[in-house]
Structure formats: structure tokens, C-alpha cells
Design a protein around this motif. Structure first.
Motif, PDB file in Angstrom:
ATOM      1  N   LEU A  47      -4.394  -0.061  -4.779  1.00  0.00           N
ATOM      2  CA  LEU A  47      -3.416   0.195  -3.739  1.00  0.00           C
ATOM      3  C   LEU A  47      -2.056   0.474  -4.354  1.00  0.00           C
ATOM      4  CD1 LEU A  47      -2.408  -0.034  -0.717  1.00  0.00           C
ATOM      5  CD2 LEU A  47      -1.945  -2.430  -1.263  1.00  0.00           C
ATOM      6  N   VAL A  48      -1.367   1.479  -3.827  1.00  0.00           N
ATOM      7  CA  VAL A  48       0.015   1.739  -4.214  1.00  0.00           C
ATOM      8  C   VAL A  48       0.947   1.298  -3.084  1.00  0.00           C
ATOM      9  CG1 VAL A  48       1.712   3.503  -4.814  1.00  0.00           C
ATOM     10  CG2 VAL A  48      -0.645   3.668  -5.694  1.00  0.00           C
ATOM     11  N   GLY A  54       3.351   1.438  13.153  1.00  0.00           N
ATOM     12  CA  GLY A  54       4.656   0.961  13.599  1.00  0.00           C
ATOM     13  C   GLY A  54       5.744   1.041  12.544  1.00  0.00           C
ATOM     14  N   GLY A  55       5.362   1.446  11.320  1.00  0.00           N
ATOM     15  CA  GLY A  55       6.346   1.635  10.268  1.00  0.00           C
ATOM     16  C   GLY A  55       6.489   0.496   9.284  1.00  0.00           C
ATOM     17  N   SER A  56       5.668  -0.532   9.410  1.00  0.00           N
ATOM     18  CA  SER A  56       5.719  -1.631   8.429  1.00  0.00           C
ATOM     19  C   SER A  56       5.090  -1.176   7.123  1.00  0.00           C
ATOM     20  CB  SER A  56       4.977  -2.852   8.969  1.00  0.00           C
ATOM     21  OG  SER A  56       5.604  -3.336  10.134  1.00  0.00           O
ATOM     22  N   THR A  57       5.745  -1.535   6.034  1.00  0.00           N
ATOM     23  CA  THR A  57       5.296  -1.070   4.719  1.00  0.00           C
ATOM     24  C   THR A  57       4.850  -2.223   3.831  1.00  0.00           C
ATOM     25  OG1 THR A  57       7.559  -1.143   3.874  1.00  0.00           O
ATOM     26  CG2 THR A  57       6.781   0.951   4.781  1.00  0.00           C
ATOM     27  N   ASN A  58       4.018  -1.863   2.876  1.00  0.00           N
ATOM     28  CA  ASN A  58       3.540  -2.817   1.888  1.00  0.00           C
ATOM     29  C   ASN A  58       3.399  -2.074   0.569  1.00  0.00           C
ATOM     30  OD1 ASN A  58       2.301  -5.348   0.960  1.00  0.00           O
ATOM     31  ND2 ASN A  58       0.437  -4.138   0.819  1.00  0.00           N
ATOM     32  N   TYR A  59       3.807  -2.726  -0.530  1.00  0.00           N
ATOM     33  CA  TYR A  59       3.781  -2.071  -1.837  1.00  0.00           C
ATOM     34  C   TYR A  59       3.105  -2.959  -2.873  1.00  0.00           C
ATOM     35  CZ  TYR A  59       7.370   1.045   0.057  1.00  0.00           C
ATOM     36  OH  TYR A  59       8.065   1.954   0.816  1.00  0.00           O
ATOM     37  N   ASP A  61       3.087  -4.662  -6.401  1.00  0.00           N
ATOM     38  CA  ASP A  61       4.208  -5.210  -7.165  1.00  0.00           C
ATOM     39  C   ASP A  61       4.686  -4.237  -8.236  1.00  0.00           C
ATOM     40  OD1 ASP A  61       3.049  -8.678  -7.138  1.00  0.00           O
ATOM     41  OD2 ASP A  61       4.197  -7.520  -5.675  1.00  0.00           O
ATOM     42  N   SER A  62       3.762  -3.492  -8.808  1.00  0.00           N
ATOM     43  CA  SER A  62       4.096  -2.603  -9.920  1.00  0.00           C
ATOM     44  C   SER A  62       4.989  -1.430  -9.519  1.00  0.00           C
ATOM     45  CB  SER A  62       2.813  -2.073 -10.566  1.00  0.00           C
ATOM     46  OG  SER A  62       2.044  -1.367  -9.614  1.00  0.00           O
ATOM     47  N   VAL A  63       5.073  -1.149  -8.220  1.00  0.00           N
ATOM     48  CA  VAL A  63       5.868   0.003  -7.775  1.00  0.00           C
ATOM     49  C   VAL A  63       7.036  -0.390  -6.881  1.00  0.00           C
ATOM     50  CG1 VAL A  63       3.808   1.455  -7.923  1.00  0.00           C
ATOM     51  CG2 VAL A  63       4.529   0.555  -5.690  1.00  0.00           C
ATOM     52  N   LYS A  64       7.156  -1.656  -6.556  1.00  0.00           N
ATOM     53  CA  LYS A  64       8.251  -2.091  -5.687  1.00  0.00           C
ATOM     54  C   LYS A  64       9.592  -1.734  -6.298  1.00  0.00           C
ATOM     55  CE  LYS A  64       6.076  -5.962  -3.246  1.00  0.00           C
ATOM     56  NZ  LYS A  64       5.998  -7.430  -3.113  1.00  0.00           N
ATOM     57  N   GLY A  65      10.457  -1.189  -5.457  1.00  0.00           N
ATOM     58  CA  GLY A  65      11.786  -0.804  -5.914  1.00  0.00           C
ATOM     59  C   GLY A  65      11.839   0.583  -6.523  1.00  0.00           C
ATOM     60  N   ARG A  66      10.673   1.165  -6.780  1.00  0.00           N
ATOM     61  CA  ARG A  66      10.641   2.515  -7.377  1.00  0.00           C
ATOM     62  C   ARG A  66      10.018   3.549  -6.439  1.00  0.00           C
ATOM     63  NH1 ARG A  66       7.593   3.485 -11.738  1.00  0.00           N
ATOM     64  NH2 ARG A  66       6.032   1.884 -11.254  1.00  0.00           N
ATOM     65  N   PHE A  67       9.033   3.139  -5.666  1.00  0.00           N
ATOM     66  CA  PHE A  67       8.318   4.047  -4.772  1.00  0.00           C
ATOM     67  C   PHE A  67       8.681   3.736  -3.321  1.00  0.00           C
ATOM     68  CE2 PHE A  67       4.320   4.950  -7.585  1.00  0.00           C
ATOM     69  CZ  PHE A  67       5.157   5.279  -8.649  1.00  0.00           C
TER      70      PHE A  67
END
Length: 116
Positions: A47-48, A54-59, A61-67
């Protein structure tokens, strides 16, 4: 018939940016959770990021703050803005749609290569 078509992959140097886009058809976009996954050579698909209807997002950990994942409901597209890319981001990126009733749909994938 549901179709997901990715675009925007390519070759970029480390520290650079790319934007992926996924165009959908088949009438499921508005009610589906959309996501981006990736698979590097010799590794499992992971998963990326996901975004609900409804627009809720999940990332990951390896891409948080970058993607950043986003969706345009009028155009039935989902995007993935990728900044500060690293060589370890190199993979085939797949668009995914998850229908509320459980059906999963996948695009054909787009290659992202980050050179060091």
C-alpha cells in the motif's frame, strides 16, 4: 465495464517529483475507496496511499510527508503527487478501486524509476 488507466510514470532523479494519475470508468468511482499500491522487483505489492469517497486519506509510513493522494470526483480521477523521491520508491505503481460491496479493481500499472 470498470477500467482503471494509470499515467504519469517515468524516470526521475532522486529528490525530484512526479505526478501519477488514474482515470476510471464504469460508474464506481464516486462510491469507491481509491488507492495507490506499488510493487518493486522481488517484493510484494504494498500500500502507498488510499482515499475514501469522503476524502479521508491514509499513507504508508514510508511516504508520509512526501506523497499526496487526491481525487477529482467530477473527472473520476485519482492522483498521486510524489515529491522528494528516493531510489527506494522505484516500483510499478498500481491504481486500485475498492467497491463498498468488496469488489477490487486494478489498473495495468505504471513504472516509476528514481535514479540516485
Amino acid at each position: 465495464q470498470v477500467q482503471l488507466v494509470e499515467s504519469g510514470g517515468g524516470l526521475v532523479q532522486a529528490g525530484g517529483s512526479l505526478r501519477l494519475s488514474c482515470a476510471t470508468s464504469g460508474g464506481i468511482f464516486g462510491i469507491s475507496t481509491m488507492g495507490w499500491y506499488r510493487q518493486a522487483p522481488g517484493k510484494q505489492r504494498e500500500l502507498v496511499a488510499t482515499i475514501t469517497s469522503g476524502g479521508s486519506t491514509n499513507y504508508a509510513d514510508s511516504v508520509k510527508g512526501r506523497f499526496t493522494i487526491s481525487r477529482e470526483n467530477v473527472r473520476n480521477t485519482v492522483g498521486l503527487q510524489m515529491n522528494s523521491l528516493k531510489p527506494e520508491d522505484t516500483a510499478v505503481y498500481y491504481c486500485n478501486a475498492r467497491h463498498p460491496f468488496g469488489a477490487l479493481y486494478w489498473g495495468q500499472g505504471t513504472q516509476v524509476t528514481v535514479s540516485s
